[in-house]
Design a protein around this motif. Structure first.
Motif, mmCIF file in Angstrom:
data_model
loop_
_atom_site.group_PDB
_atom_site.id
_atom_site.type_symbol
_atom_site.label_atom_id
_atom_site.label_comp_id
_atom_site.label_asym_id
_atom_site.label_seq_id
_atom_site.Cartn_x
_atom_site.Cartn_y
_atom_site.Cartn_z
ATOM 1 N N ASP A 83 -12.223 -4.969 0.775
ATOM 2 C CA ASP A 83 -13.407 -4.120 0.614
ATOM 3 C C ASP A 83 -13.992 -3.691 1.968
ATOM 4 N N GLY A 85 -12.923 -0.987 3.676
ATOM 5 C CA GLY A 85 -12.708 0.437 3.904
ATOM 6 C C GLY A 85 -11.284 0.779 4.290
ATOM 7 N N ALA A 86 -11.137 2.036 4.732
ATOM 8 C CA ALA A 86 -9.802 2.535 5.075
ATOM 9 C C ALA A 86 -9.267 1.914 6.352
ATOM 10 N N ASN A 87 -10.154 1.537 7.267
ATOM 11 C CA ASN A 87 -9.744 0.905 8.523
ATOM 12 C C ASN A 87 -10.425 -0.456 8.618
ATOM 13 N N LYS A 91 -13.638 -1.892 11.006
ATOM 14 C CA LYS A 91 -14.850 -2.275 10.293
ATOM 15 C C LYS A 91 -15.241 -3.713 10.607
#
Length: 271
Positions: A83, A85-87, A91
């Motif tokens: 959870d 994110g895309a990176n 994050k």
């Protein structure tokens, strides 16, 4: 209501004060008291101070530890659940640094909160919160070095030289190291309170470096670092205001006439 023994002692002192043999003892026994009421007012005026419960102190310390440790647990849970994110690496690194900055601001806010709320015991938690802030910043840095750069020290040096936000972040981290090392009571004794306090004022430089590092790092939404910068300015403004408010009565006492200089402490206590 005072008990029989207390009442007898008060009446005995009253009778002794009126006896012929009491003149040489009056200096030691102090001023005469009226029966009953004086003993009661004395008991109310100087009530026994209650020592804080050790169990309650340990409970509060435990809550502070949990509150400081909870963000790390939450980040780990989000990472496990996918959870972030895309990176997720970026994050994770960013969130660790942001929480370090937040805890530094919380540590700076403890002294104003203790003075405003008249809870001086809050100051005890500054060290714990400051060490947690340092721990988050260490995790932030080593996540960047190990997870993002795979311990490529040459690339790290290039980033420090060429990327201003990394330069500012590394400078803040280097300045934070002596504060963490000297956070123990032993270092306070070795250095002396004055020198130790001067060293730990470096936090007033470290926090704006962290805010600038965060501001230059983000590319789109600059509101969070701006908010943290405003909080820091507000905390520093309070310290300036408090310092000036302490200096004004002192200056007034120095400028007052010699005959009235001794009454300055009484005026200060009456505020």
């Amino acid at each position: 209501m005072p008990g029989p023994r207390f009442s007898l002692s008060v009446w005995g002192g009253f009778a002794l004060a009126h006896s012929p043999q009491s003149e040489h003892m009056r200096f030691r026994s102090g001023p005469r008291h009226s029966p009953g009421k004086s003993g009661r007012s004395g008991a109310v005026a100087n009530p026994p101070r209650k020592r804080p419960s050790k169990t309650r102190d340990n409970l509060v310390y435990g809550l502070v530890w949990l509150a400081c440790f909870a963000p790390l647990v939450w980040l780990a849970w989000r990472g496990v659940m996918g959870d972030l994110g895309a990176n997720p690496i970026e994050k994770l690194i960013r969130e660790l640094g942001v929480w370090g900055l937040r805890l530094l601001l919380v540590g700076l806010a403890i002294t104003p909160a203790a003075r405003i709320l008249k809870k001086p015991r809050l100051v005890r938690f500054r060290r714990t919160i400051g060490l947690f802030a340092f721990s988050y910043i260490v995790l932030h840095l080593f996540s960047y070095i190990g997870v993002d750069l795979f311990f490529d020290w040459a690339q790290l040096w290039k980033d420090i030289v060429k990327r201003p936000f990394i330069t500012l972040g590394m400078l803040g981290f280097v300045l934070l190291i002596p504060l963490a090392v000297t956070s123990t009571n032993g270092w306070v004794i070795r250095m002396g309170r004055v020198a130790w306090s001067r060293l730990h004022r470096l936090v007033y430089v470290i926090v704006p470096l962290g805010v600038a590092h965060y501001y230059l790092l983000v590319k789109a939404d600059h509101r969070p670092p701006i908010i943290y910068g405003v909080v820091f300015v507000a905390l520093m403004a309070w310290r300036v205001w408090e310092g000036r408010s302490k200096m004004l009565p002192r200056a007034a006492g120095e400028l007052s006439p010699p005959g009235r200089a001794k009454r300055a402490p009484e005026d200060k206590l009456s505020d």
